[in-house]
Design an enzyme around this catalytic site. Structure first.
Site, PDB file in Angstrom:
ATOM      1  N   TYR A 101       0.839  -1.197   0.000  1.00 58.10           N
ATOM      2  CA  TYR A 101       0.000   0.000   0.000  1.00 58.10           C
ATOM      3  C   TYR A 101       0.882   1.258   0.000  1.00 58.10           C
ATOM      4  O   TYR A 101       0.626   2.199  -0.741  1.00 58.10           O
ATOM      5  CB  TYR A 101      -0.929   0.004   1.211  1.00 58.10           C
ATOM      6  CG  TYR A 101      -1.933  -1.132   1.212  1.00 58.10           C
ATOM      7  CD1 TYR A 101      -3.046  -1.103   0.377  1.00 58.10           C
ATOM      8  CD2 TYR A 101      -1.791  -2.229   2.065  1.00 58.10           C
ATOM      9  CE1 TYR A 101      -3.972  -2.134   0.376  1.00 58.10           C
ATOM     10  CE2 TYR A 101      -2.712  -3.263   2.073  1.00 58.10           C
ATOM     11  CZ  TYR A 101      -3.795  -3.207   1.230  1.00 58.10           C
ATOM     12  OH  TYR A 101      -4.716  -4.234   1.220  1.00 58.10           O
ATOM     13  N   CYS A 132      -6.069  -4.678  -8.506  1.00 53.45           N
ATOM     14  CA  CYS A 132      -5.980  -4.320  -7.091  1.00 53.45           C
ATOM     15  C   CYS A 132      -5.600  -5.517  -6.215  1.00 53.45           C
ATOM     16  O   CYS A 132      -5.136  -5.325  -5.086  1.00 53.45           O
ATOM     17  CB  CYS A 132      -7.264  -3.654  -6.618  1.00 53.45           C
ATOM     18  SG  CYS A 132      -8.768  -4.564  -6.987  1.00 53.45           S
ATOM     19  N   HIS A 133      -5.755  -6.735  -6.730  1.00 46.92           N
ATOM     20  CA  HIS A 133      -5.330  -7.910  -5.962  1.00 46.92           C
ATOM     21  C   HIS A 133      -3.819  -7.942  -5.769  1.00 46.92           C
ATOM     22  O   HIS A 133      -3.326  -8.640  -4.889  1.00 46.92           O
ATOM     23  CB  HIS A 133      -5.811  -9.205  -6.637  1.00 46.92           C
ATOM     24  CG  HIS A 133      -5.256  -9.425  -8.002  1.00 46.92           C
ATOM     25  ND1 HIS A 133      -5.786  -8.820  -9.132  1.00 46.92           N
ATOM     26  CD2 HIS A 133      -4.217 -10.187  -8.435  1.00 46.92           C
ATOM     27  CE1 HIS A 133      -5.102  -9.206 -10.192  1.00 46.92           C
ATOM     28  NE2 HIS A 133      -4.139 -10.037  -9.798  1.00 46.92           N
ATOM     29  N   GLU A 163      -0.760 -16.111 -10.581  1.00 44.49           N
ATOM     30  CA  GLU A 163       0.239 -15.285 -11.268  1.00 44.49           C
ATOM     31  C   GLU A 163       1.669 -15.609 -10.843  1.00 44.49           C
ATOM     32  O   GLU A 163       2.616 -15.033 -11.359  1.00 44.49           O
ATOM     33  CB  GLU A 163      -0.057 -13.805 -11.004  1.00 44.49           C
ATOM     34  CG  GLU A 163      -1.346 -13.339 -11.636  1.00 44.49           C
ATOM     35  CD  GLU A 163      -1.596 -11.858 -11.438  1.00 44.49           C
ATOM     36  OE1 GLU A 163      -0.723 -11.153 -10.883  1.00 44.49           O
ATOM     37  OE2 GLU A 163      -2.673 -11.393 -11.857  1.00 44.49           O
TER      38      GLU A 163
END
Length: 171
Positions: A101, A132-133, A163
């Site tokens: 963040y 956003c993940h 991923e």
């Protein structure tokens, strides 16, 4: 005009919405609210080439055949800060990568504090495509508002494992 379609994925049914010019929303439909025939694509995909392309790209992503999305998108009415943060995320955090963040706050060039980034991620109308993940806390996964009700963190973990950004869970 709005076009909607859906696709069955390993993290649940995902609905995609288009205005014919840009992708405007990606959601997990709630039980009892259907935006399109499921599984597969709705009839709207036959009328909107952009929606058809978005569903095809999502299908390829979940099949492990695509690492990025190349689709025009419209975040809708958002603050300048929210737009800056979400575009910084889309532009700078690639497949298989994560960012904290705080790091995303810095990358965005805004003065938003790191603790506010989570709220901005929750305002993202186009999850997965605007990834956003991939935003995590400095001490763990953080939160995730995507996925079926009550499945947010499981969905986030699955996407990051898919991923290669996290090791596969042992159980």
């Amino acid at each position: 005009m709005t076009y909607s379609g859906s696709i069955a994925t390993p993290v649940g049914v995902i609905a995609v919405h288009s205005d014919g010019i840009a992708i405007t929303r990606v959601t997990w439909p709630r039980v009892g609210r259907s935006v399109a025939p499921v599984p597969g694509e709705s009839q709207d995909a036959e009328r909107d080439p952009l929606l058809a392309e978005a569903l095809a790209q999502l299908g390829a992503y979940f099949a492990g055949e695509r690492a990025g999305f190349y689709l025009p998108f419209d975040l809708g009415p958002q603050s300048d800060v929210t737009n800056a943060v979400l575009h910084a995320l889309y532009d700078t955090v690639g497949h298989g990568q994560t960012v904290t963040y705080g790091e995303l706050a810095e990358r965005s060039g805004t003065t938003v504090p790191a603790r506010a980034i989570g709220s901005i991620m929750g305002a993202n109308p186009i999850p997965i495509i605007v990834p956003c993940h991939r935003v995590v806390a400095s001490d763990g996964l953080g939160g995730y508002s995507g996925g079926a009700p009550g499945e947010g963190l499981l969905t986030k973990r699955w996407l990051l494992e898919h991923e290669g950004a996290l090791p596969t869970a042992l159980f």
